[in-house]
Structure formats: structure tokens, C-alpha cells
Design a protein around this motif. Structure first.
Motif, PDB file in Angstrom:
ATOM      1  N   THR A 199       0.806  -1.219   0.000  1.00 31.06           N
ATOM      2  CA  THR A 199       0.000   0.000   0.000  1.00 31.06           C
ATOM      3  C   THR A 199       0.843   1.275   0.000  1.00 31.06           C
ATOM      4  N   GLY A 200       2.154   1.126   0.044  1.00 36.63           N
ATOM      5  CA  GLY A 200       3.040   2.286   0.048  1.00 36.63           C
ATOM      6  C   GLY A 200       3.329   2.789  -1.352  1.00 36.63           C
ATOM      7  N   THR A 201       4.367   3.615  -1.450  1.00 34.12           N
ATOM      8  CA  THR A 201       4.733   4.217  -2.737  1.00 34.12           C
ATOM      9  C   THR A 201       6.187   3.952  -3.127  1.00 34.12           C
ATOM     10  N   MET A 202       6.976   3.418  -2.213  1.00 34.07           N
ATOM     11  CA  MET A 202       8.398   3.237  -2.483  1.00 34.07           C
ATOM     12  C   MET A 202       8.664   2.037  -3.403  1.00 34.07           C
ATOM     13  N   ALA A 203       9.724   2.149  -4.204  1.00 35.89           N
ATOM     14  CA  ALA A 203      10.095   1.105  -5.161  1.00 35.89           C
ATOM     15  C   ALA A 203      10.543  -0.169  -4.449  1.00 35.89           C
ATOM     16  N   LYS A 204      10.453  -1.292  -5.166  1.00 37.97           N
ATOM     17  CA  LYS A 204      10.792  -2.573  -4.552  1.00 37.97           C
ATOM     18  C   LYS A 204      12.266  -2.691  -4.184  1.00 37.97           C
ATOM     19  N   ASN A 205      13.166  -1.983  -4.867  1.00 43.49           N
ATOM     20  CA  ASN A 205      14.583  -2.068  -4.505  1.00 43.49           C
ATOM     21  C   ASN A 205      14.906  -1.229  -3.270  1.00 43.49           C
ATOM     22  N   VAL A 206      13.977  -0.379  -2.852  1.00 42.17           N
ATOM     23  CA  VAL A 206      14.172   0.471  -1.674  1.00 42.17           C
ATOM     24  C   VAL A 206      13.397  -0.058  -0.468  1.00 42.17           C
ATOM     25  N   MET A 207      12.102  -0.350  -0.676  1.00 40.97           N
ATOM     26  CA  MET A 207      11.228  -0.813   0.407  1.00 40.97           C
ATOM     27  C   MET A 207      10.307  -1.904  -0.115  1.00 40.97           C
ATOM     28  N   GLY A 208      10.914  -2.899  -0.761  1.00 41.61           N
ATOM     29  CA  GLY A 208      10.142  -4.006  -1.302  1.00 41.61           C
ATOM     30  C   GLY A 208       9.751  -5.006  -0.233  1.00 41.61           C
ATOM     31  N   HIS A 209       8.671  -5.710  -0.499  1.00 47.12           N
ATOM     32  CA  HIS A 209       8.201  -6.734   0.435  1.00 47.12           C
ATOM     33  C   HIS A 209       7.754  -7.972  -0.341  1.00 47.12           C
ATOM     34  N   ASN A 210       7.902  -9.109   0.307  1.00 46.22           N
ATOM     35  CA  ASN A 210       7.313 -10.341  -0.177  1.00 46.22           C
ATOM     36  C   ASN A 210       6.686 -11.060   0.998  1.00 46.22           C
ATOM     37  N   TRP A 211       6.017 -12.144   0.721  1.00 44.92           N
ATOM     38  CA  TRP A 211       5.391 -12.972   1.745  1.00 44.92           C
ATOM     39  C   TRP A 211       5.957 -14.367   1.560  1.00 44.92           C
ATOM     40  N   VAL A 212       6.641 -14.850   2.589  1.00 46.33           N
ATOM     41  CA  VAL A 212       7.298 -16.154   2.533  1.00 46.33           C
ATOM     42  C   VAL A 212       6.737 -17.020   3.659  1.00 46.33           C
ATOM     43  N   LEU A 213       6.402 -18.263   3.344  1.00 50.30           N
ATOM     44  CA  LEU A 213       5.886 -19.212   4.326  1.00 50.30           C
ATOM     45  C   LEU A 213       6.884 -20.341   4.518  1.00 50.30           C
ATOM     46  N   SER A 214       7.142 -20.658   5.783  1.00 49.28           N
ATOM     47  CA  SER A 214       8.039 -21.763   6.128  1.00 49.28           C
ATOM     48  C   SER A 214       7.690 -22.236   7.533  1.00 49.28           C
ATOM     49  N   THR A 215       8.415 -23.245   7.994  1.00 55.16           N
ATOM     50  CA  THR A 215       8.295 -23.576   9.411  1.00 55.16           C
ATOM     51  C   THR A 215       8.939 -22.423  10.177  1.00 55.16           C
ATOM     52  N   THR A 216       8.515 -22.233  11.390  1.00 49.04           N
ATOM     53  CA  THR A 216       9.061 -21.148  12.204  1.00 49.04           C
ATOM     54  C   THR A 216      10.567 -21.343  12.395  1.00 49.04           C
ATOM     55  N   GLU A 217      10.978 -22.562  12.570  1.00 48.00           N
ATOM     56  CA  GLU A 217      12.394 -22.884  12.769  1.00 48.00           C
ATOM     57  C   GLU A 217      13.261 -22.471  11.563  1.00 48.00           C
ATOM     58  N   ASP A 218      12.707 -22.543  10.365  1.00 53.39           N
ATOM     59  CA  ASP A 218      13.478 -22.249   9.154  1.00 53.39           C
ATOM     60  C   ASP A 218      13.475 -20.778   8.739  1.00 53.39           C
ATOM     61  N   MET A 219      12.663 -19.952   9.364  1.00 55.68           N
ATOM     62  CA  MET A 219      12.538 -18.548   8.945  1.00 55.68           C
ATOM     63  C   MET A 219      13.873 -17.815   8.838  1.00 55.68           C
ATOM     64  N   GLN A 220      14.572 -17.716   9.929  1.00 57.21           N
ATOM     65  CA  GLN A 220      15.818 -16.932   9.955  1.00 57.21           C
ATOM     66  C   GLN A 220      16.885 -17.517   9.032  1.00 57.21           C
ATOM     67  N   PRO A 221      17.095 -18.829   9.016  1.00 58.97           N
ATOM     68  CA  PRO A 221      18.066 -19.376   8.063  1.00 58.97           C
ATOM     69  C   PRO A 221      17.702 -19.076   6.601  1.00 58.97           C
ATOM     70  N   ILE A 222      16.414 -19.119   6.262  1.00 57.70           N
ATOM     71  CA  ILE A 222      15.995 -18.787   4.895  1.00 57.70           C
ATOM     72  C   ILE A 222      16.321 -17.331   4.591  1.00 57.70           C
ATOM     73  N   ALA A 223      15.994 -16.445   5.510  1.00 58.86           N
ATOM     74  CA  ALA A 223      16.265 -15.013   5.317  1.00 58.86           C
ATOM     75  C   ALA A 223      17.769 -14.756   5.198  1.00 58.86           C
ATOM     76  N   ASN A 224      18.550 -15.399   6.037  1.00 65.04           N
ATOM     77  CA  ASN A 224      20.008 -15.219   5.982  1.00 65.04           C
ATOM     78  C   ASN A 224      20.569 -15.687   4.634  1.00 65.04           C
TER      79      ASN A 224
END
Length: 153
Positions: free
Chosen positions: A60-85
Motif C-alpha cells: 500500500t506504500g509508494t516506495m520502489a521494490k529495490n528500496v522498500m520491497g516486500h514479499n510474503w514467505v511461508l516456512s516452518t518457524t524454525e526455518d525462517m531466519q536461516p531462509i532469510a540469511n
């Protein structure tokens, strides 16, 4: 005879209006993100009757994806941080996710302000009592942009 058909029609319409919404509506979820690095929901759930789920992410914002981009990722809670890293070095063109990461159950594309992205996934391998979470994998966003995902009986 006409009165009988008329009354039968009214009864049928009343019964239909009282029926619960189709399960398909419960299997389609919407979530918003914004330029303040926030999701508008911290918990998402679907009934166990949903064999497939579609999640639509809106920015709902106005900023470009390379500046303030977002996605929605689903995983087990245990795997969240390793996936992000692991995804940090993948870059925005790869949605900040390592290619073919088997820990990722589902994900949308990284989007910028005014954009939307959807993902449809099967719940066949997910457990009703599983520990699942969703998050944004854009570097640094996981600390704030995360929530729980559940399948209810």
C-alpha cells in the motif's frame, strides 16, 4: 399454484442466504504491507478443508521494490531466519530467496508500492498442529515483518 412456486422460491432464497460462505473464500487470504515496514496482520489461518490456499500480498506504500520491497514467505518457524540469511545474497531479482530452497513452502514475488503479488500452494504436506510462520525476506525486514500461519481443524 403460482403462490406455491412463489413461496418455495422465497424459502429457497432464505435458506441459501443463511448458508455459510463457500470454503474457497476461506482459502483466499489478503495481507497488506506498507512503506513503514509492516504487515497489517500478525496471524493468518485457514481451515483444514482448504486443499489449496491463495495468499495475495498488497503493497500500500509508494516506495520502489529495490528500496522498500516486500514479499510474503511461508516456512516452518524454525526455518525462517536461516531462509532469510541465505536469501540476502540472492538479491531483489530473485526475491531475496536462495534458488530452489526446499525450506520455503510458498512465497510471493518482491513488490514495490502500489503492486500486488499472489501465490497459491497446496496444504497436503502441512500439519494442522505444525509450527508455521510467514515473513518478508527483504534484508532486515524479518525482525518486524513476520507472523504465524495455522491450519485449523
Amino acid at each position: 399454484m403460482k403462490t406455491t412456486h412463489y413461496l418455495a422460491g422465497i424459502v429457497l432464497m432464505s435458506a441459501t442466504a443463511a448458508m455459510p460462505a463457500f470454503a474457497a473464500d476461506e482459502c483466499n487470504l489478503d495481507i497488506n504491507s506498507n512503506d513503514a515496514m509492516q504487515f497489517d496482520q500478525k496471524e493468518l489461518s485457514v481451515p483444514a478443508s482448504c486443499e489449496e490456499v491463495t495468499v495475495t500480498l498488497h503493497h500500500t506504500g509508494t516506495m520502489a521494490k529495490n528500496v522498500m520491497g516486500h514479499n510474503w514467505v511461508l516456512s516452518t518457524t524454525e526455518d525462517m531466519q536461516p531462509i532469510a540469511n541465505d536469501g540476502m545474497s540472492a538479491g531483489v531479482d530473485h526475491d531475496y530467496l536462495k534458488a530452489d530452497d526446499e525450506r520455503v513452502i510458498a512465497h510471493t514475488a518482491v513488490i514495490g508500492g502500489g503492486e500486488s503479488s499472489s501465490v497459491t500452494f497446496s496444504t497436503a504436506d502441512m500439519k494442522a498442529d505444525g509450527d508455521y510462520s510467514f515473513f518478508c525476506s527483504f534484508p532486515g525486514h524479518i525482525g518486524i515483518m513476520k507472523g504465524t500461519f495455522s491450519i485449523t481443524e
